[in-house]
Write a protein that holds these residues in place. Structure first.
Motif, PDB file in Angstrom:
ATOM      1  N   PRO A 221       0.817  -1.218   0.000  1.00 47.14           N
ATOM      2  CA  PRO A 221       0.000   0.000   0.000  1.00 47.14           C
ATOM      3  C   PRO A 221       0.848   1.264   0.000  1.00 47.14           C
ATOM      4  O   PRO A 221       1.162   1.836   1.040  1.00 47.14           O
ATOM      5  CB  PRO A 221      -0.818  -0.133   1.291  1.00 47.14           C
ATOM      6  CG  PRO A 221       0.036  -0.972   2.194  1.00 47.14           C
ATOM      7  CD  PRO A 221       0.778  -1.926   1.296  1.00 47.14           C
ATOM      8  N   VAL A 222       1.257   1.677  -1.194  1.00 46.89           N
ATOM      9  CA  VAL A 222       1.995   2.938  -1.349  1.00 46.89           C
ATOM     10  C   VAL A 222       1.274   3.792  -2.385  1.00 46.89           C
ATOM     11  O   VAL A 222       0.706   3.271  -3.348  1.00 46.89           O
ATOM     12  CB  VAL A 222       3.454   2.701  -1.782  1.00 46.89           C
ATOM     13  CG1 VAL A 222       4.250   2.008  -0.694  1.00 46.89           C
ATOM     14  CG2 VAL A 222       3.513   1.890  -3.077  1.00 46.89           C
ATOM     15  N   TYR A 316       9.839   3.522  -1.486  1.00 49.99           N
ATOM     16  CA  TYR A 316       9.215   2.255  -1.855  1.00 49.99           C
ATOM     17  C   TYR A 316       9.938   1.087  -1.182  1.00 49.99           C
ATOM     18  O   TYR A 316       9.303   0.183  -0.627  1.00 49.99           O
ATOM     19  CB  TYR A 316       9.223   2.085  -3.374  1.00 49.99           C
ATOM     20  CG  TYR A 316       8.677   0.753  -3.829  1.00 49.99           C
ATOM     21  CD1 TYR A 316       7.329   0.601  -4.089  1.00 49.99           C
ATOM     22  CD2 TYR A 316       9.511  -0.350  -3.961  1.00 49.99           C
ATOM     23  CE1 TYR A 316       6.814  -0.631  -4.479  1.00 49.99           C
ATOM     24  CE2 TYR A 316       9.014  -1.587  -4.344  1.00 49.99           C
ATOM     25  CZ  TYR A 316       7.657  -1.718  -4.606  1.00 49.99           C
ATOM     26  OH  TYR A 316       7.159  -2.946  -4.985  1.00 49.99           O
ATOM     27  N   ARG A 317      11.271   1.112  -1.229  1.00 44.52           N
ATOM     28  CA  ARG A 317      12.030   0.021  -0.613  1.00 44.52           C
ATOM     29  C   ARG A 317      11.722  -0.090   0.875  1.00 44.52           C
ATOM     30  O   ARG A 317      11.518  -1.195   1.399  1.00 44.52           O
ATOM     31  CB  ARG A 317      13.537   0.250  -0.808  1.00 44.52           C
ATOM     32  CG  ARG A 317      14.388  -0.846  -0.173  1.00 44.52           C
ATOM     33  CD  ARG A 317      15.857  -0.509  -0.130  1.00 44.52           C
ATOM     34  NE  ARG A 317      16.640  -1.636   0.365  1.00 44.52           N
ATOM     35  CZ  ARG A 317      17.947  -1.604   0.597  1.00 44.52           C
ATOM     36  NH1 ARG A 317      18.635  -0.480   0.385  1.00 44.52           N
ATOM     37  NH2 ARG A 317      18.576  -2.677   1.041  1.00 44.52           N
ATOM     38  N   LYS A 318      11.683   1.027   1.568  1.00 41.39           N
ATOM     39  CA  LYS A 318      11.403   1.017   3.004  1.00 41.39           C
ATOM     40  C   LYS A 318      10.033   0.404   3.279  1.00 41.39           C
ATOM     41  O   LYS A 318       9.872  -0.416   4.195  1.00 41.39           O
ATOM     42  CB  LYS A 318      11.475   2.434   3.552  1.00 41.39           C
ATOM     43  CG  LYS A 318      11.257   2.529   5.058  1.00 41.39           C
ATOM     44  CD  LYS A 318      11.397   3.971   5.534  1.00 41.39           C
ATOM     45  CE  LYS A 318      11.167   4.071   7.048  1.00 41.39           C
ATOM     46  NZ  LYS A 318      11.311   5.483   7.512  1.00 41.39           N
ATOM     47  N   ALA A 319       9.037   0.771   2.478  1.00 38.92           N
ATOM     48  CA  ALA A 319       7.689   0.247   2.665  1.00 38.92           C
ATOM     49  C   ALA A 319       7.626  -1.245   2.344  1.00 38.92           C
ATOM     50  O   ALA A 319       6.936  -2.014   3.018  1.00 38.92           O
ATOM     51  CB  ALA A 319       6.702   1.023   1.801  1.00 38.92           C
ATOM     52  N   ALA A 338      18.325  -6.597  -2.986  1.00 39.89           N
ATOM     53  CA  ALA A 338      18.190  -5.141  -3.134  1.00 39.89           C
ATOM     54  C   ALA A 338      18.539  -4.739  -4.559  1.00 39.89           C
ATOM     55  O   ALA A 338      19.278  -3.796  -4.796  1.00 39.89           O
ATOM     56  CB  ALA A 338      19.076  -4.421  -2.128  1.00 39.89           C
ATOM     57  N   CYS A 339      18.005  -5.482  -5.518  1.00 40.50           N
ATOM     58  CA  CYS A 339      18.279  -5.224  -6.927  1.00 40.50           C
ATOM     59  C   CYS A 339      17.075  -4.566  -7.594  1.00 40.50           C
ATOM     60  O   CYS A 339      15.930  -4.806  -7.212  1.00 40.50           O
ATOM     61  CB  CYS A 339      18.608  -6.517  -7.656  1.00 40.50           C
ATOM     62  SG  CYS A 339      20.108  -7.309  -7.071  1.00 40.50           S
TER      63      CYS A 339
END
Length: 400
Positions: A221-222, A316-319, A338-339
């Motif tokens: 959910p972003v 986005y990565r953090k979420a 993390a690609c």
């Protein structure tokens, strides 16, 4: 479940170690060769005998089949990724049927483009393989005919049902205890597998066990970075009704998310905790589809980001990391690099990715032999910086 003690069959115990990763390149590491695993020729199988297994335009859907070794009792059923649509505008832009190569020469030419875990140098090469083409624009979830406002079919559920019925009838899938189905997919195909796997395991595979290999299915959910773009949540709410996504919805999930919240039971961040079948989730923290869905009107493949867009990529990565599942109801595990990639299984990068000190093919090999051996394992890259996983190779990863 089988009434007999569960002991791996000989063909599963004797699986060779297929891959050795050297400087990011995959090489065969056993004496087994492609020729020992059949001809690797694919054949098109059109589902004409199943009247509701239809593409958007009402034509028959199809899957491609490649036989594995004669002694194998293991099948990979892979759902192709592709766009879905939820209204007249989105369906006109991207929801449409695709052309299926049908001649032997054309199918072989199509197969030459397969890479990663779909190639002949894969840990899955010992299985019989069904590649289910995407042509229903509903992530293999829906069951709706044309309506006055939207004259197209959404029959993904019927396509899935027909594929498994066809494999059972023609190939004997699920006729024996210890048969196994590796239910997989990329992107929207993986989302369809994620939603349906518990139903498929219970109703459509006979005596076979079923495990899921889910590549990039986790929607989170972003909100989109660019104003005016429909969020993934908004899309899902509309597809639920337009495509009549009902049969695969988990009852326990619906108890927690009733009424207007039912759409959450087809949305990865909310759905995964309710999946009971064992699964291996492969989800990049910089999933290119997830990021670009918030930046562009239509996803058309990976593109590089400017400095402003990189800020959104980090958010986005953090979420995504916050939404990775931490509790499982089955023998499941998570591999998260993390690609900046989407559909890892279909990329040659699959042989180079590492997290928690293990490569994805190595983890897959271990998990296929014994899912319980890595139950609840979390293999996650913890490097710093955009696309750092491809450079760091997961050396600074977290394993729990």
């Amino acid at each position: 479940a089988s009434p007999l003690p569960r002991k791996p069959p000989p063909w599963r115990q004797m699986r060779p170690t297929w891959l050795a990763v050297t400087a990011g390149a995959a090489t065969l590491s056993s004496s087994a060769s492609a020729s020992s695993h059949g001809s690797f020729h694919w054949k098109a199988r059109f589902l004409d005998d199943y009247p509701l297994a239809l593409c958007n335009d009402g034509s028959a859907s199809a899957y491609y089949y490649r036989k594995g070794p004669s002694e194998s009792r293991e099948w990979t059923v892979f759902l192709e990724g592709g766009a879905w649509c939820w209204d007249v505008a989105s369906c006109a832009a991207g929801g449409s049927s695709v052309g299926f190569p049908s001649s032997a020469e054309d199918v072989d030419a199509w197969a030459e483009g397969l890479q990663g875990l779909l190639s002949r140098h894969s840990p899955l090469a010992h299985t019989h393989f069904a590649f289910v083409r995407s042509c229903s624009a509903d992530a293999f979830m829906g069951d709706a005919g044309p309506s006055p406002g939207l004259v197209m079919h959404f029959r993904g559920r019927r396509i899935l049902e027909a594929v498994f019925a066809d494999l059972r009838q023609r190939e004997g899938l699920g006729d024996q205890w210890l048969d196994r189905v590796l239910f997989s997919g990329c992107g929207s195909g993986a989302r369809g597998a994620m939603l349906s796997m518990d139903h498929v395991a219970t109703h459509w595979v006979g005596k076979a066990d079923l495990i899921g290999l889910l590549d990039s299915p986790l929607w989170i959910p972003v909100q989109p970075w660019r104003a005016g773009l429909p969020s993934l949540e908004e899309q899902t709410k509309k597809v639920l009704d337009v495509a009549n996504v009902t049969q695969f919805l988990d009852r326990t999930c619906l108890q927690q998310f009733p009424g207007a919240l039912r759409w959450r039971c087809m949305f990865g961040a909310y759905l995964l905790p309710f999946v009971t079948s064992p699964f291996l989730l492969v989800q990049s923290q910089y999933d290119s589809f997830g990021i670009l869905s918030g930046l562009d009107l239509r996803y058309s493949g990976v593109r590089w980001l400017n400095s402003t867009e990189l800020v959104y990529a980090e958010a986005y990565r953090k979420a995504l990391v916050a939404n990775l599942p931490r509790e499982f109801r089955g023998d499941s595990a998570v591999f998260s690099s993390a690609c900046y990639v989407h559909c890892t299984f279909q990329s040659e990068q699959v042989f180079a990715l590492r997290a928690g000190g293990v490569s994805l093919p190595e983890l897959l090999e271990r998990w296929l032999v014994s899912p319980s051996s890595v139950r609840g394992a979390w293999f996650r890259d913890d490097c710093t910086g955009f696309n750092c996983g491809l450079v760091a190779g997961g050396d600074r990863a977290i394993v729990t």
